[in-house]
Design an enzyme around this catalytic site. Sequence first.
Site, PDB file in Angstrom:
ATOM      1  N   PHE A 192      -6.925   1.478   6.005  1.00  0.00           N
ATOM      2  CA  PHE A 192      -6.183   0.307   5.525  1.00  0.00           C
ATOM      3  C   PHE A 192      -6.383  -0.923   6.388  1.00  0.00           C
ATOM      4  CE2 PHE A 192      -3.164   3.346   7.516  1.00  0.00           C
ATOM      5  CZ  PHE A 192      -2.901   2.656   8.694  1.00  0.00           C
ATOM      6  N   LYS A 197       8.155  -0.799   6.404  1.00  0.00           N
ATOM      7  CA  LYS A 197       7.989   0.475   5.705  1.00  0.00           C
ATOM      8  C   LYS A 197       9.228   0.770   4.887  1.00  0.00           C
ATOM      9  CE  LYS A 197       9.300   2.769   9.962  1.00  0.00           C
ATOM     10  NZ  LYS A 197       8.906   3.477  11.141  1.00  0.00           N
ATOM     11  N   GLU A 243      -5.111   6.466   7.855  1.00  0.00           N
ATOM     12  CA  GLU A 243      -4.232   7.640   7.878  1.00  0.00           C
ATOM     13  C   GLU A 243      -5.029   8.827   7.351  1.00  0.00           C
ATOM     14  OE1 GLU A 243      -1.040   7.305   8.942  1.00  0.00           O
ATOM     15  OE2 GLU A 243       0.114   8.922   8.028  1.00  0.00           O
ATOM     16  N   ARG A 262      -1.835   9.038  11.718  1.00  0.00           N
ATOM     17  CA  ARG A 262      -2.614   7.825  11.975  1.00  0.00           C
ATOM     18  C   ARG A 262      -3.859   8.143  12.778  1.00  0.00           C
ATOM     19  NH1 ARG A 262      -0.061   2.656  12.828  1.00  0.00           N
ATOM     20  NH2 ARG A 262      -1.663   1.038  12.641  1.00  0.00           N
ATOM     21  N   ARG A 282       5.776  -3.428  17.070  1.00  0.00           N
ATOM     22  CA  ARG A 282       6.548  -3.004  15.905  1.00  0.00           C
ATOM     23  C   ARG A 282       7.226  -4.260  15.400  1.00  0.00           C
ATOM     24  NH1 ARG A 282       8.008   1.820  14.240  1.00  0.00           N
ATOM     25  NH2 ARG A 282       7.557   2.984  16.126  1.00  0.00           N
ATOM     26  N   GLU A 287       0.865  -1.191   0.000  1.00  0.00           N
ATOM     27  CA  GLU A 287       0.000   0.000   0.000  1.00  0.00           C
ATOM     28  C   GLU A 287       0.895   1.232   0.000  1.00  0.00           C
ATOM     29  OE1 GLU A 287      -1.919  -0.514   3.750  1.00  0.00           O
ATOM     30  OE2 GLU A 287      -2.880  -2.375   3.122  1.00  0.00           O
ATOM     31  N   LYS A 301       2.423   4.489   1.536  1.00  0.00           N
ATOM     32  CA  LYS A 301       2.585   5.005   2.899  1.00  0.00           C
ATOM     33  C   LYS A 301       2.216   6.487   2.824  1.00  0.00           C
ATOM     34  CE  LYS A 301       5.765   5.122   6.807  1.00  0.00           C
ATOM     35  NZ  LYS A 301       5.307   6.396   7.321  1.00  0.00           N
ATOM     36  N   ARG A 344      -2.627   8.807  16.980  1.00  0.00           N
ATOM     37  CA  ARG A 344      -1.663   7.748  17.211  1.00  0.00           C
ATOM     38  C   ARG A 344      -1.273   7.643  18.677  1.00  0.00           C
ATOM     39  NH1 ARG A 344       4.226   6.476  14.890  1.00  0.00           N
ATOM     40  NH2 ARG A 344       4.661   5.579  16.903  1.00  0.00           N
TER      41      ARG A 344
HETATM   42  P1  AMP Z   1       6.469   5.540  10.979  1.00  0.00           P
HETATM   43  O1  AMP Z   1       5.618   6.604  11.633  1.00  0.00           O
HETATM   44  O2  AMP Z   1       7.524   6.088  10.098  1.00  0.00           O
HETATM   45  O3  AMP Z   1       6.913   4.479  11.957  1.00  0.00           O
HETATM   46  O4  AMP Z   1       5.540   4.748   9.945  1.00  0.00           O
HETATM   47  C1  AMP Z   1       4.375   4.067  10.313  1.00  0.00           C
HETATM   48  C2  AMP Z   1       3.201   4.974  10.069  1.00  0.00           C
HETATM   49  O5  AMP Z   1       2.903   5.110   8.695  1.00  0.00           O
HETATM   50  C3  AMP Z   1       1.889   4.450  10.626  1.00  0.00           C
HETATM   51  O6  AMP Z   1       1.790   4.646  11.999  1.00  0.00           O
HETATM   52  C4  AMP Z   1       0.877   5.249   9.847  1.00  0.00           C
HETATM   53  O7  AMP Z   1       0.640   6.481  10.505  1.00  0.00           O
HETATM   54  C5  AMP Z   1       1.577   5.574   8.550  1.00  0.00           C
HETATM   55  N1  AMP Z   1       0.957   4.958   7.351  1.00  0.00           N
HETATM   56  C6  AMP Z   1       0.738   5.598   6.194  1.00  0.00           C
HETATM   57  N2  AMP Z   1       0.176   4.791   5.288  1.00  0.00           N
HETATM   58  C7  AMP Z   1       0.020   3.583   5.881  1.00  0.00           C
HETATM   59  C8  AMP Z   1      -0.490   2.322   5.450  1.00  0.00           C
HETATM   60  N3  AMP Z   1      -0.945   2.119   4.210  1.00  0.00           N
HETATM   61  N4  AMP Z   1      -0.491   1.290   6.352  1.00  0.00           N
HETATM   62  C9  AMP Z   1      -0.008   1.475   7.610  1.00  0.00           C
HETATM   63  N5  AMP Z   1       0.498   2.638   8.063  1.00  0.00           N
HETATM   64  C10 AMP Z   1       0.514   3.689   7.212  1.00  0.00           C
END
Ligand code: AMP
Length: 550
Positions: A336, A416, A297, A253, A410, A246, A248, A268
């Site tokens: 999602f 990601k 998101e 969130r 996590r 998907e 990002k 979040r």
């Molecule tokens: P990070 O904040 O860099 O750890 O990345 C994870 C975050 O990406 C999640 O907590 C979401 O807020 C965001 N996110 C954006 N698109 C998606 C997606 N398709 N699936 C899951 N998380 C997503």
Amino acid sequence: MLFRDFAEFCSTIEKISSTLELAARVSVVMKKLSDDDLYNFTLFLMGRVFPTWDERDLGVGIGMIYEALEDVSGIKKERIEDYVRELGDLGLAAEKVLKNKKISTLASEELTIKRIRETFNEIAELSGEGSRKKKTLLLTGLFTSASPIEARYLVRIILKEMRLGVGEGIIRDAIARAFNVPVELVERAYMVTNDLGKVAVIAKNNGKSGLESVKIEPHIPVKMMLAQNAESAKEAVEEIGEVAVEWKFDGSRIQVHYANGKVTIYSRRLENVTNAIPEIAEAVKKNVEDGVILDGEVIAVKDGKPMPFQQVLRRFRRKHDISKMMEKISLQVYFFDILYKDGELINLPLKERRKILEKVVSENEIVKIADQVVTKDPEKVEEIFKASIDAGHEGVMIKDPNSLYIPGRRGKHWLKLKTVMETLDLAVVGGEWGEGKRSKWFSSFELACKDPITEKLLRVGKVATGFTDEDLEELTELFKPLIIRQIGKRVDFVPKYVFEVAYQEIQKSPKYESGFALRFPRFVRLRDDKSVEEIDTVDRIDQLFARQVT
Ligand code: AMP
């Protein structure tokens, strides 16, 4: 439980640094308490009055504490400020105020944890005109009955800073130990209820089976599943096999609960943001089936293009003039995942949950379902990655279609892939007023990482670059209510906000408690979607340091 016993207990454990011993001591007390006392003891010990997601808040500022202390003691505010400067903390200052008080009060009733809870609930109920005065009066009432040591911890609970080193991890271990239940079950129940007080009471009354039967409920937030970094599309496909890919989205969130006709939205960090983004709540009511919890998101859009993620957080923070803000910044949500549909779904594989998600959500201008492609081909993943970046988003999420939804984890089931460099998320614990034209604003901020075990905050340096004047003005407004003490231009803050910080290099340094310092740190953004519990640990800094040297 008498509050005196609580305060004395806190003062004995304040000197203990071994986490094992802390958990053991806490567990001994937990065993002896009634349900209500156990609930309050658990929360107060962590410096919380309500679970973090609860909309209620004391709304008591430092100013009110000073006024109440002045009323009860006859000691002037300026004097109390001297105590704070001398002792380094308003809790210790309050203790000294009560020791030196000039007014003697008639023998008043002894404080109990129950009375404190009732007064806190009463304070949290008050709002609007005249509420400040009433709150201060209620506080004065508590200080009138408090002994000096009780005042120390009363103030610290109100400021949400106990300085005991008792974080969630220690409380979790203490519950397991007190009621002889597996720590993993305590953890799971916590991820689902987000209320360790409640978990403690369930463990006490219903033990292992009680914890096992804790289920997700609408309108109570669940910790969100998190992702790990992937080095490359190829590596991700090697790790997982067939992957669900998907975009990002570069937003923030949200977890949306829609049940019994009501919508509740959590950020979040599990704060209730429903009122800040009313158009999302309205759109959900129209386009989603009742009886669900969705994960997604929210992004800000202008002329069909995503706006920087900061704009979404701006909307989250906004309490007034929301409709004006809605005109400026319009939002969309991309769902999602789904955690609940007339019952828990987290133990179904993602591919099954996805089918249910597609059934319960019908898309429109505001509500969307994130496109998902299932593939084994790393090149296809790369292609989607490029399309996401071209559209102004961050990269891709690569998920295992067979994975369950694991709250708070996590793990390797969600990876990601991003282009941006490594940054650190650090707590802001202090600052310094600027000079010249910037003297009305803070011009630098002190940062801390955390010790992963004791959850104590450890300083790693200051950041003074990367801010625009607009940032500094906004940050000053945000941080001013958090000042706990000021010496000259330097101030300490109650740790509440997180900065994402870039740097050129990590250095070893005896100057800060963490043992590290950042060379050329630069402010990237305020991460107010993250709580202080989620900041980077000193271990991660150590790892990044080691990677630099090799
Ligand atoms: P990070 O904040 O860099 O750890 O990345 C994870 C975050 O990406 C999640 O907590 C979401 O807020 C965001 N996110 C954006 N698109 C998606 C997606 N398709 N699936 C899951 N998380 C997503």
